[in-house]
Design an enzyme around this catalytic site. Structure first.
Site, short mmCIF file in Angstrom:
data_model
loop_
_atom_site.label_atom_id
_atom_site.label_comp_id
_atom_site.label_asym_id
_atom_site.label_seq_id
_atom_site.Cartn_x
_atom_site.Cartn_y
_atom_site.Cartn_z
CB SER A 34 -0.97 -0.06 1.18
OG SER A 34 -1.97 0.92 1.05
CG ASP A 48 -7.31 -3.00 -3.51
OD1 ASP A 48 -8.13 -2.13 -3.13
OD2 ASP A 48 -6.08 -2.89 -3.32
CG HIS A 62 -5.81 -2.17 0.10
ND1 HIS A 62 -5.15 -1.72 -1.03
CD2 HIS A 62 -5.25 -1.51 1.14
CE1 HIS A 62 -4.24 -0.82 -0.67
NE2 HIS A 62 -4.29 -0.69 0.64
#
Ligand SMILES: *[C@@H]1O[C@H](CO)[C@@H](O)[C@H](O)[C@H]1NC(C)=O
Ligand SMILES: *[C@@H]1O[C@H](CO)[C@@H](O)[C@H](O)[C@H]1NC(C)=O
Length: 454
Positions: free
Chosen positions: A225, A389, A422
């Site tokens: 991320s 996601d 995610h």
């Protein structure tokens, strides 16, 4: 009949010949694959692994705090509340602890987590009287679980670390962690950025240390991320010769290269990041104060400039109208740092010339438009969904493919994992297998190269 028989025999004979040929082919395949196995074995045994450094995402490592004499609590309640588990020097875990879940404590927590942009020094700082630090920089320890007392519900990179250990990685020898104060971001040249710059300096030293303690092998960076945005900046802020010498590959998991629509929701109406029971409005002020959250807003160079993202009864906001959006949600003080620091940073997505693999989830419904009703931004929006996601839109996850389409010196591979979200990219078995497979491949690539040279 005779004809048929001899014909059958001929056919059988032909089949036998075919079989023999096939067996020979198989033998060759077997020899070749044995050679490959041997090669892989040679690569994976001994100390020939490229060291890995894990760079977590926002909220992805523990953060410690200490209150000084200058600390003024906002309420009697917060002044009485002193975290129980303090060490002798007063440090306690600020992120994450389950006390955050209880409303009165949520407020104390939020005030201690809040950052302030100081116009005079042109930089962000902590609340007065609050010191913060990451514990054990260089180690993966603070990014395995966000709260080591609540392993099951706060697991972060523990699964990835286990999987890396299963292929021979060893903590503090070939496997390292780069935790950081994820509330802070980076700034473009000409703007001070004490905390973020210190992190990039520490990361550089860690890369060099990991390489030199592994016979000079180059390092594989594995980010999740927000960590991917830091990693790209890190690479581009070091000279090409340094990158070439020290960096083998960047494996970027779930990177929001162009931010996300979800980022706008965080600013408008608060976002509990899936933590149940917390009223998002209690953490909204703190979330708005975070410099890295501004960096995670949708990037005007990536998102469609004409499509409204936030829809209200009186007005709509496209990605180009974020300054007006920030004013209208009641966060006018965010406009100056957004325009002076964040927008120029968002434009810095240059190809570093380092091998890059993006591993991303897809096919999960992801916020694409946010419609606020007559109660404005204090109520959660009605959400229009698109592909992504679950947190980051596909247009952002895959932004580099388009941006770098004409780059000659840049390799970019994208692995899309259908149905992986995610965060589940760090937990899902298939996702972990894909990541490990990629890292093994990167390691054996080096061996093949060495063989070819010999
Ligand atoms: C906002 O966008 C919506 C959907 O695109 C549209 O129907 C509406 O007319 C727009 N409102 C304003 C004030 O522009
Ligand atoms: C690509 O890399 C080579 C060697 O490092 C360099 O000479 C060349 O200028 C680079 N080309 C581009 C388009 O950046």
């Amino acid at each position: 009949m005779g004809y048929h028989q001899s014909s059958r025999r001929r056919t059988i004979h032909k089949q036998r010949k075919k079989m023999k040929g096939l067996l020979e082919d198989l033998k060759i395949i077997a020899i070749v694959s044995m050679a490959m196995v041997q090669q892989l074995y040679m690569c994976e045994s001994g100390s020939s692994l490229h060291p890995v450094i894990l760079i977590p995402g926002a909220g992805g490592n523990q953060l410690e705090a200490r209150l000084t004499k200058d600390y003024k609590s906002s309420s009697v309640f917060c002044s009485r509340w002193n975290p129980i588990m303090k060490d002798t020097q007063g440090w306690f875990r600020l992120w994450f602890t389950p006390t955050v879940l209880l409303a009165p404590y949520t407020d104390c927590f939020a005030r201690r987590m809040t950052l302030y942009y100081d116009r005079d020094s042109d930089d962000y700082r902590n609340a007065i009287g609050v010191q913060t630090r990451v514990n054990k920089f260089g180690s993966v320890r603070s990014l395995l679980y966000l709260d080591p007392n609540l392993k099951q519900i706060t697991t972060y990179m523990a699964g990835l670390v286990d999987s890396l250990e299963a292929i021979g990685y060893v903590r503090d020898k070939t496997l390292f962690g780069a935790p950081y104060d994820f509330r802070y971001g980076l700034a473009p040249e000409g703007h001070p950025c004490a905390v973020g710059s210190k992190f990039l300096k520490d990361l550089k030293e860690l890369v060099e240390r990991a390489s030199s303690s592994n016979g000079g092998k180059s390092v594989i960076l594995v980010s999740h991320s927000l960590g991917g945005l830091f990693a790209l900046q890190f690479l581009n802020r070091n000279p090409p010769s340094w990158r070439k010498h020290f960096i083998k590959h960047l494996v970027a998991l779930s990177t929001p290269w162009g931010g996300s629509v979800e980022g706008m929701r965080t600013f408008a109406s608060g976002n509990t990041l899936g933590v149940p029971l917390v009223n998002p409005l209690l953490v909204r002020t703190e979330q708005r104060s975070s410099e890295s959250n501004l960096w995670l807003l949708p990037n005007p160079t990536i998102y469609d400039r004409k499509t409204p993202i936030v829809i209200t009864q009186n007005s709509n906001y496209t990605v180009d109208e974020i300054p007006r959006f920030l004013k209208d949600i009641g966060f006018g003080e965010g406009v100056y740092p957004y325009e002076s620091r964040i927008v120029p940073l968002m434009e810095q997505l240059q190809a570093p010339g380092v091998h890059l693999t993006c591993v991303i989830g897809g096919g999960v419904k992801t916020p694409e438009t946010l419609s606020y009703g007559e109660n404005g931004f204090d109520e959660q929006p009605e959400i229009g969904y698109g592909d992504g996601d679950g947190t980051v839109n596909t247009v952002s996850l895959r932004a580099l493919e388009r941006l770098w389409a004409k780059e000659k010196n840049q390799t970019l591979e994208t692995i899309v994992l259908p149905g992986v979200s995610h965060k589940s990219i760090l937990e899902n078995r298939d996702a972990l297998d894909a990541i490990i497979n990629e890292i093994s491949g990167i390691n054996s690539m080096g061996c093949r190269h060495t063989r070819a040279v010999i």
